[in-house]
Design an enzyme around this catalytic site. Structure first.
Site, PDB file in Angstrom:
ATOM      1  N   GLY A  19      17.113   2.729  27.517  1.00  0.00           N
ATOM      2  CA  GLY A  19      16.605   3.118  28.841  1.00  0.00           C
ATOM      3  C   GLY A  19      17.263   2.347  29.970  1.00  0.00           C
ATOM      4  O   GLY A  19      16.619   1.953  30.938  1.00  0.00           O
ATOM      5  N   PHE A  67      18.641   4.118  34.927  1.00  0.00           N
ATOM      6  CA  PHE A  67      17.696   4.746  35.851  1.00  0.00           C
ATOM      7  C   PHE A  67      18.423   5.857  36.619  1.00  0.00           C
ATOM      8  O   PHE A  67      19.517   5.643  37.159  1.00  0.00           O
ATOM      9  CB  PHE A  67      17.153   3.689  36.819  1.00  0.00           C
ATOM     10  N   ASN A 106      19.258   8.659  35.029  1.00  0.00           N
ATOM     11  CA  ASN A 106      19.700   9.465  33.893  1.00  0.00           C
ATOM     12  C   ASN A 106      18.443   9.663  33.045  1.00  0.00           C
ATOM     13  O   ASN A 106      17.998   8.760  32.340  1.00  0.00           O
ATOM     14  CB  ASN A 106      20.805   8.702  33.156  1.00  0.00           C
ATOM     15  N   ALA A 110      17.501  11.405  30.444  1.00  0.00           N
ATOM     16  CA  ALA A 110      17.505  11.319  28.971  1.00  0.00           C
ATOM     17  C   ALA A 110      17.450   9.856  28.535  1.00  0.00           C
ATOM     18  O   ALA A 110      16.750   9.502  27.580  1.00  0.00           O
ATOM     19  CB  ALA A 110      18.750  11.994  28.400  1.00  0.00           C
ATOM     20  N   SER A 111      18.188   9.010  29.235  1.00  0.00           N
ATOM     21  CA  SER A 111      18.189   7.578  28.910  1.00  0.00           C
ATOM     22  C   SER A 111      16.785   7.000  29.036  1.00  0.00           C
ATOM     23  O   SER A 111      16.299   6.291  28.149  1.00  0.00           O
ATOM     24  CB  SER A 111      19.189   6.852  29.826  1.00  0.00           C
ATOM     25  N   ARG A 140      27.219  -1.111  32.148  1.00  0.00           N
ATOM     26  CA  ARG A 140      28.486  -0.394  32.181  1.00  0.00           C
ATOM     27  C   ARG A 140      29.559  -1.158  32.970  1.00  0.00           C
ATOM     28  O   ARG A 140      30.746  -1.017  32.695  1.00  0.00           O
ATOM     29  CB  ARG A 140      28.274   1.018  32.739  1.00  0.00           C
ATOM     30  N   GLU A 173      32.746   5.713  39.168  1.00  0.00           N
ATOM     31  CA  GLU A 173      32.367   6.108  37.809  1.00  0.00           C
ATOM     32  C   GLU A 173      33.433   6.980  37.152  1.00  0.00           C
ATOM     33  O   GLU A 173      33.180   7.708  36.191  1.00  0.00           O
ATOM     34  CB  GLU A 173      31.014   6.837  37.846  1.00  0.00           C
ATOM     35  N   HIS A 213      25.894  12.303  37.432  1.00  0.00           N
ATOM     36  CA  HIS A 213      27.342  12.441  37.625  1.00  0.00           C
ATOM     37  C   HIS A 213      27.634  13.904  37.924  1.00  0.00           C
ATOM     38  O   HIS A 213      26.932  14.795  37.435  1.00  0.00           O
ATOM     39  CB  HIS A 213      28.116  12.054  36.354  1.00  0.00           C
ATOM     40  N   ASP A 257      29.772  15.692  36.582  1.00  0.00           N
ATOM     41  CA  ASP A 257      30.074  16.481  35.376  1.00  0.00           C
ATOM     42  C   ASP A 257      28.828  16.955  34.647  1.00  0.00           C
ATOM     43  O   ASP A 257      28.902  17.552  33.583  1.00  0.00           O
ATOM     44  CB  ASP A 257      31.069  15.760  34.439  1.00  0.00           C
ATOM     45  N   CYS A 276      31.109  14.190  28.677  1.00  0.00           N
ATOM     46  CA  CYS A 276      30.995  12.741  28.886  1.00  0.00           C
ATOM     47  C   CYS A 276      31.809  11.982  27.857  1.00  0.00           C
ATOM     48  O   CYS A 276      32.282  10.880  28.115  1.00  0.00           O
ATOM     49  CB  CYS A 276      29.541  12.294  28.745  1.00  0.00           C
TER      50      CYS A 276
END
Ligand SMILES: NCCC[C@H](NC(=O)CCC(=O)O)C(=O)O
Length: 446
Positions: free
Chosen positions: A21, A24, A26, A28-29, A139, A175, A249, A251, A370
């Site tokens: 997690g 923040f 995102n 799904a995360s 990241r 990014e 993002h 994408d 991704c």
């Protein structure tokens, strides 16, 4: 390879893949935080996609995972003692920090770097800027190793030019390729469209709920570094409302390939203007623009985020048509699946759909797009790439066996402090660098 082609480099999932997690914005995360992960399955799912696309004739490369847990990062935070002591201390004091320095997030290589083909740059070289990934701590620590990996794979200075990550500051939050689309024929100069979340020096409003991970200032800096002709680069704002709905993002809401942009009606702050600008700019290069717009009344932004319809790969086939690579979640959603099938029916430039099970990665918000970094290469440039990282049937078998030898099939946050895991990872990565002919790219090898 006889003419300029796109090569896709996929990130190989690392042995510490887990759900923490950490991202923040995102969704799904956040949703899968602390769920049990299966690193072995995750790596196998990624390899299966690479293999299938290589078998279908698409040039496919492999980018290695990073060293995780990353002990040098913990030492920089003041944790001291032996590796084992450090792991025990951080696990007791800040398990979330241990997750951050253990994340396998480097698998999402669409965020590794921005890449410009030589056809577009004044000096005629392929340019790479490793992304600083400033927006998320777990990241941001990828940038140095990414630079080392790219330098080991694209080593020839007469073909490839590498730029340092942008300065680590919110003004230049970058990014990479996930917010970058290159439109136009592979064989000629094209248009590079940079999509940003926020202009840090301007008045336009950005997202309110979730962070904008790409700034206009970062995109402009990359375009300058890559020596792009001003008439061939453009900068457009992502729809801030989409970011606030989980499109962290670009994408996640649009994808390009050659003349085609496949996108959601609400992808951009001003979608009509983007369409008009791309038509005009490609016309100036005597090229056609082929927009494929998905209307919001057929697929909502929420559906796009849930299924990752736009986080697909569009790949040019030998017959002049394109195949679209989508995750299983697209087929599992009736309205989205029907829309995609309608869009690819008779006469469409996209005449094939390929579905992959990437569930382990998807639970952290990473779909087919991704997981890959696009690099367009002339035949000459292709020859200059480290050939050991190119996917072949033999390489696939070796890597699958390597995964089976070294990866666990269960991993949770509590497992990360295990001294055994650190040894497993280092043994595995040391073997991998030999397998892929990469030299010493990791801190523990120096
Ligand atoms: N392009 C897809 C990137 C997904 C990635 N997810 C993560 O890092 C989630 C990691 C975690 O929560 O354990 C991100 O948000 O940057």
């Amino acid at each position: 390879m006889t003419h300029t082609k796109e090569m896709n480099f996929d990130g190989l999932v690392g042995p510490t893949h887990h759900y923490a997690g950490l991202s923040f914005g995102n969704e799904a995360s956040t949703r899968h935080r602390l769920m049990q992960a299966n690193p072995r399955l995750a790596a196998r799912q990624g390899l299966a996609k690479m293999k299938a696309l290589a078998d279908a004739g698409f040039a496919q490369g492999i980018l290695p995972p990073h060293e995780r847990p990353h002990l040098p990062s913990l030492r920089r935070m003041g944790f001291s003692g032996s590796d084992q002591e450090i792991l025990a201390r951080v696990a007791a004091a800040e398990p979330q920090l241990l997750s951050a320095v253990s994340s396998a997030s480097a698998m999402w290589v669409a965020n590794a770097a921005t890449v410009s083909p030589s056809a577009d740059s004044i000096d005629g070289r392929v340019h790479f800027t490793a992304a600083n990934l400033h927006s998320k701590f777990h990241r941001a620590i990828e940038a140095d190793t990414t630079s080392a990996i790219l330098a080991a794979i694209f080593a020839s200075p007469s073909h490839f030019r590498h730029h340092s990550p942008l300065i680590q500051n919110g003004l230049f939050s970058d990014e990479g390729a996930a917010n970058h689309n290159r439109l136009g024929s592979f064989k000629k100069p094209g248009i590079q469209m940079f999509v940003y979340g926020k202009d840090m020096l301007g008045d336009a409003t950005g997202p309110l709920r979730y962070p904008a991970r790409q700034t206009l200032q970062a995109s402009q800096a990359v375009a300058r570094l890559h020596q792009l002709r001003p008439e061939c680069s453009m900068f457009v704002q992502q729809n801030p409302a989409a970011i606030d709905l989980g499109v962290f993002h670009n994408d996640v809401i649009s994808v390009s390939n050659e003349q085609v942009l496949f996108y959601h009606q609400q992808a951009f702050a001003d979608t009509g203007a983007v369409r008009e600008q791309l038509t005009r700019r490609l016309a100036a290069l005597e090229q056609q623009f082929v927009p494929i717009e998905v209307p919001a009344d057929r697929v909502s932004i929420a559906d796009a985020v849930q299924t990752y319809l736009f986080n697909s790969q569009l790949l040019s086939k030998a017959n002049g048509k394109m195949t679209i690579v989508v995750p299983e979640e697209v087929r599992g959603h009736r309205a989205v699946w029907e829309t995609l099938n309608d869009l690819t029916a008779d006469g469409s430039v996209i005449d094939q759909i390929q579905v992959f099970d990437l569930r382990e990665s998807m639970r952290n918000g990473g779909g087919p797009a991704c997981l890959r970094l696009r690099v367009q290469l002339t035949p000459d440039e292709y020859q200059a790439v480290n050939q050991r990282v190119i996917m072949t049937p033999a390489r696939f078998d070796e890597l699958n066996q390597w995964v089976d030898r070294h990866y666990r099939d269960r991993l949770c946050q509590q497992d990360l402090a295990c001294p055994q895991l650190l040894n497993e990872v280092r043994t595995a990565l040391d073997e991998l660098t030999q397998l892929l002919g990469l030299g010493s790219i990791y801190d523990f090898q120096r």
